[in-house]
Design a protein around this motif. Structure first.
Motif, PDB file in Angstrom:
ATOM      1  N   LYS A 165       0.791  -1.124   0.010  1.00  0.00           N
ATOM      2  CA  LYS A 165      -0.066  -0.021  -0.101  1.00  0.00           C
ATOM      3  C   LYS A 165       0.975   1.310  -0.262  1.00  0.00           C
ATOM      4  O   LYS A 165       0.438   2.230  -0.708  1.00  0.00           O
ATOM      5  CB  LYS A 165      -0.945   0.107   1.208  1.00  0.00           C
ATOM      6  CG  LYS A 165      -2.003  -1.014   1.223  1.00  0.00           C
ATOM      7  CD  LYS A 165      -3.046  -0.801   2.227  1.00  0.00           C
ATOM      8  CE  LYS A 165      -4.265  -1.796   1.911  1.00  0.00           C
ATOM      9  NZ  LYS A 165      -5.318  -1.519   3.086  1.00  0.00           N
ATOM     10  N   ILE A 166       2.064   1.289   0.803  1.00  0.00           N
ATOM     11  CA  ILE A 166       3.056   2.382   0.749  1.00  0.00           C
ATOM     12  C   ILE A 166       3.451   2.630  -0.573  1.00  0.00           C
ATOM     13  O   ILE A 166       3.361   3.612  -1.115  1.00  0.00           O
ATOM     14  CB  ILE A 166       3.989   2.217   1.953  1.00  0.00           C
ATOM     15  CG1 ILE A 166       3.300   2.113   3.402  1.00  0.00           C
ATOM     16  CG2 ILE A 166       5.083   3.149   1.714  1.00  0.00           C
ATOM     17  CD1 ILE A 166       4.253   1.619   4.404  1.00  0.00           C
ATOM     18  N   TRP A 167       4.169   1.676  -1.047  1.00  0.00           N
ATOM     19  CA  TRP A 167       4.751   1.792  -2.478  1.00  0.00           C
ATOM     20  C   TRP A 167       3.749   2.130  -3.455  1.00  0.00           C
ATOM     21  O   TRP A 167       4.033   2.643  -4.586  1.00  0.00           O
ATOM     22  CB  TRP A 167       5.557   0.574  -2.844  1.00  0.00           C
ATOM     23  CG  TRP A 167       6.764   0.464  -1.827  1.00  0.00           C
ATOM     24  CD1 TRP A 167       7.044   0.039  -0.776  1.00  0.00           C
ATOM     25  CD2 TRP A 167       8.153   0.888  -2.380  1.00  0.00           C
ATOM     26  NE1 TRP A 167       8.399   0.188  -0.460  1.00  0.00           N
ATOM     27  CE2 TRP A 167       9.017   0.988  -1.366  1.00  0.00           C
ATOM     28  CE3 TRP A 167       8.463   1.571  -3.886  1.00  0.00           C
ATOM     29  CZ2 TRP A 167      10.384   1.252  -1.668  1.00  0.00           C
ATOM     30  CZ3 TRP A 167       9.870   1.877  -3.778  1.00  0.00           C
ATOM     31  CH2 TRP A 167      10.674   1.661  -2.797  1.00  0.00           C
ATOM     32  N   GLN A 168       2.392   1.500  -3.524  1.00  0.00           N
ATOM     33  CA  GLN A 168       1.270   1.843  -4.564  1.00  0.00           C
ATOM     34  C   GLN A 168       0.925   3.134  -4.526  1.00  0.00           C
ATOM     35  O   GLN A 168       0.795   3.871  -5.555  1.00  0.00           O
ATOM     36  CB  GLN A 168       0.247   0.773  -4.396  1.00  0.00           C
ATOM     37  CG  GLN A 168       0.581  -0.604  -4.739  1.00  0.00           C
ATOM     38  CD  GLN A 168       1.184  -0.517  -6.259  1.00  0.00           C
ATOM     39  OE1 GLN A 168       0.447   0.106  -6.975  1.00  0.00           O
ATOM     40  NE2 GLN A 168       1.860  -1.409  -6.874  1.00  0.00           N
ATOM     41  N   ALA A 169       1.011   3.855  -3.250  1.00  0.00           N
ATOM     42  CA  ALA A 169       0.507   5.209  -3.266  1.00  0.00           C
ATOM     43  C   ALA A 169       1.813   6.021  -3.635  1.00  0.00           C
ATOM     44  O   ALA A 169       1.524   7.200  -4.393  1.00  0.00           O
ATOM     45  CB  ALA A 169       0.422   5.481  -1.659  1.00  0.00           C
ATOM     46  N   LEU A 170       2.939   5.570  -3.689  1.00  0.00           N
ATOM     47  CA  LEU A 170       4.142   6.513  -4.251  1.00  0.00           C
ATOM     48  C   LEU A 170       4.127   6.188  -5.656  1.00  0.00           C
ATOM     49  O   LEU A 170       4.154   7.409  -6.414  1.00  0.00           O
ATOM     50  CB  LEU A 170       5.387   6.028  -3.702  1.00  0.00           C
ATOM     51  CG  LEU A 170       6.741   6.318  -4.386  1.00  0.00           C
ATOM     52  CD1 LEU A 170       6.868   7.792  -3.886  1.00  0.00           C
ATOM     53  CD2 LEU A 170       8.071   5.729  -4.062  1.00  0.00           C
ATOM     54  N   PHE A 171       4.120   5.210  -6.239  1.00  0.00           N
ATOM     55  CA  PHE A 171       3.651   4.770  -7.610  1.00  0.00           C
ATOM     56  C   PHE A 171       2.593   5.603  -8.337  1.00  0.00           C
ATOM     57  O   PHE A 171       2.552   6.481  -9.353  1.00  0.00           O
ATOM     58  CB  PHE A 171       3.306   3.661  -8.019  1.00  0.00           C
ATOM     59  CG  PHE A 171       4.430   2.731  -7.710  1.00  0.00           C
ATOM     60  CD1 PHE A 171       5.787   2.900  -7.538  1.00  0.00           C
ATOM     61  CD2 PHE A 171       4.123   1.346  -7.500  1.00  0.00           C
ATOM     62  CE1 PHE A 171       7.008   1.936  -7.233  1.00  0.00           C
ATOM     63  CE2 PHE A 171       5.279   0.393  -7.055  1.00  0.00           C
ATOM     64  CZ  PHE A 171       6.473   0.993  -6.885  1.00  0.00           C
ATOM     65  N   ASP A 172       1.595   5.903  -7.539  1.00  0.00           N
ATOM     66  CA  ASP A 172       0.381   6.552  -7.899  1.00  0.00           C
ATOM     67  C   ASP A 172       0.619   8.177  -8.050  1.00  0.00           C
ATOM     68  O   ASP A 172       0.082   8.775  -9.039  1.00  0.00           O
ATOM     69  CB  ASP A 172      -0.886   6.409  -7.163  1.00  0.00           C
ATOM     70  CG  ASP A 172      -1.632   5.195  -7.222  1.00  0.00           C
ATOM     71  OD1 ASP A 172      -1.387   4.465  -8.310  1.00  0.00           O
ATOM     72  OD2 ASP A 172      -2.310   4.686  -6.227  1.00  0.00           O
ATOM     73  N   GLU A 173       1.390   8.537  -7.178  1.00  0.00           N
ATOM     74  CA  GLU A 173       1.917  10.012  -6.946  1.00  0.00           C
ATOM     75  C   GLU A 173       2.776  10.241  -8.354  1.00  0.00           C
ATOM     76  O   GLU A 173       2.707  11.410  -8.789  1.00  0.00           O
ATOM     77  CB  GLU A 173       2.674  10.278  -6.004  1.00  0.00           C
ATOM     78  CG  GLU A 173       3.256  11.867  -5.839  1.00  0.00           C
ATOM     79  CD  GLU A 173       4.137  12.128  -4.445  1.00  0.00           C
ATOM     80  OE1 GLU A 173       4.222  13.246  -4.195  1.00  0.00           O
ATOM     81  OE2 GLU A 173       3.885  11.347  -3.736  1.00  0.00           O
TER      82      GLU A 173
END
Length: 361
Positions: free
Chosen positions: A75-83
Motif C-alpha cells: 500500500k505504501i509503495w502503490q501510493a508512491l507509484f500513483d503519485e
C-alpha cells in the motif's frame, strides 16, 4: 515520455541529510524544472517509511528508530507509484532515504522491494547513491552511532560485530539495486571534502540527474547533522552506558567540550607559528657566530610545535576526566557539609531537653 521515479538510496554519512533538507525546502522551485520531491511518506524531509516498511516486514528489528507501522509495504509503495503516475509526461518524482542502502544486508527486504517494483512496469526508474572512502565512512558512521546513543563497543568491536556489512562492502550494498533496476539505471558518485563547500553537493546531485542548479534555490545554512568532536567520542560513548537524565548528560557533554576547546583553537596555533619563526631565526643567527659548531640541519628539523596524535588526544582526555572528577568531588563535599548540618539539626530536634554533656565527664 514515461514518468520517472528516482530513488536516492544514500549511502549514510554522504551528505544525505543536507541534500534532503535542500530538496524539501526548495521543492517548489525544483518542481518547476520537472523534478518533484515526493509528498508520499515524506517525514522530516526524507522518505524512510518506504525502506522501513520493507525492513519491518522482513523481520528487521535493529536501527528501526521506533518504526512499527502495520501498513503493508504494497500500500505504501502503490501510493508512491500513483503519485508518480499523476505527474505530467516526462517529469520525475524523487524520494530519498539512506535507509534504502540497508536492503543489501537483508535479502528478504530486497525481495519485497522487487515485488513492489514489478507492479510499476509503466514507470521508468533511476537509482542514485553516494559512496565515500570506506575508512572515512566507517569512522563517520561510528561517530553517528555514538551520537544516537546506540550502545556500541570500541570502533574495532563495532566494526567486527555490530555494524552492518553494507558499510564496508559496497558491492553488497548495491547488489539488490543493480539486480532489480539494472546496472545502467544506477548512478554512483564519490562523496568527499570538496562537496562540503557551498552548493557543490547540490549541484553535483542535480547535475548527475540531468537537472540544473536553480539560481533561486536557497542553500541550507550550517551543518544539519554535526558530528561529535572525535576527541570527545570515547567520553560520549561512556556516558551512553549510564542511565542519566538527558539534561545531566547534556551538561556533562557541554563541560567536556569546553574543556577540550580550552586547550585548542586558532589562538595557540597562531602563537606557535610566531614561536617557530623566532626559534628558527634565533638558531640561524647563533649558528652564524664564528665560534659556533652547531648541527644546523638537526636544529631546524626540531623546531617547537604543537603536540598532536594519540598522546595529545590521551592527554586532553585525561584532563577532561580529571576536571569532571574534581567537579563531582567538590559537589560531594558540598553535599556532605549540608547533610552534616541537617543531621545535627535533626539530632537536636529529637532531644531538645537534654543538657549539653560535660567534656570532662
Amino acid at each position: 515520455m514515461a514518468r520517472e521515479l528516482i530513488l536516492h538510496i544514500g549511502h549514510f554519512k554522504t551528505g544525505t541529510t543536507a541534500l534532503q533538507m535542500y530538496l524539501d525546502y526548495n521543492r517548489d522551485v525544483l518542481a518547476e524544472a520537472g523534478l518533484h520531491y515526493a509528498a508520499e511518506t515524506r517525514k522530516h524531509a526524507k522518505h524512510s517509511a518506504l525502506a522501513f516498511s520493507l525492513l519491518h516486514r522482513a523481520g528487521v528489528s535493529e536501527l528501526m528508530h521506533g518504526y512499527s507501522s502495520p501498513r503493508p509495504p504494497a500500500k505504501i509503495w502503490q501510493a508512491l507509484f500513483d503519485e508518480a503516475r499523476a505527474l505530467p509526461d516526462g517529469q520525475s518524482l524523487l524520494v530519498s532515504s539512506e535507509e534504502f542502502i540497508r536492503l543489501g544486508a537483508h535479502p528478504e527486504a530486497a525481495a519485497l522491494l522487487r515485488k513492489q517494483i514489478n507492479q510499476a512496469s509503466d514507470l521508468r526508474f533511476r537509482v542514485i547513491a553516494y559512496l565515500r572512502p570506506p575508512q572515512a565512512h566507517l569512522q563517520s558512521w561510528y561517530n553517528q552511532l555514538v551520537k544516537m546513543g546506540i550502545p556500541v563497543g570500541s570502533f574495532t568491536t563495532a566494526l567486527c560485530s555490530q555494524i552492518e556489512a553494507v558499510h564496508w562492502d559496497y558491492a553488497l550494498a548495491l547488489k539488490p539495486w543493480v539486480e532489480i533496476f539494472g546496472a545502467e539505471a544506477v548512478i554512483l558518485r564519490t562523496y568527499g571534502p570538496a562537496l562540503r563547500e557551498g552548493d557543490a553537493l547540490y549541484a553535483d546531485f542535480l547535475g548527475a540527474l540531468g537537472f540544473p542548479l536553480p539560481a533561486e534555490a536557497e542553500p541550507m545554512p550550517g551543518d544539519p547533522n554535526r558530528r561529535i568532536d572525535p576527541r570527545r567520542l570515547a567520553y560520549h560513548r561512556g556516558l551512553n552506558r549510564v542511565d542519566l537524565p538527558r539534561h545531566v548528560r547534556e551538561l556533562m557533554n557541554t563541560h567536556a567540550q569546553a574543556s577540550l576547546d580550552s586547550d585548542d583553537g586558532e589562538g595557540p596555533r597562531r602563537a606557535m607559528a610566531t614561536i617557530r619563526d623566532a626559534a628558527r631565526l634565533g638558531i640561524e643567527a647563533v649558528a652564524a657566530l664564528p665560534g659556533a659548531a652547531l648541527d644546523l640541519e638537526a636544529m631546524l628539523a626540531a623546531l617547537p610545535d604543537l603536540p598532536e596524535g594519540p598522546a595529545q588526544d590521551l592527554d586532553a582526555l585525561i584532563a577532561l576526566m580529571a576536571g569532571e572528577i574534581g567537579r563531582l568531588r567538590a559537589h560531594v563535599v558540598s553535599l556532605s557539609g549540608r547533610i552534616g548540618v541537617l543531621e545535627e539539626a535533626a539530632r537536636r530536634a529529637e532531644t531538645p531537653d537534654q543538657p549539653p554533656q560535660d567534656p570532662a565527664a
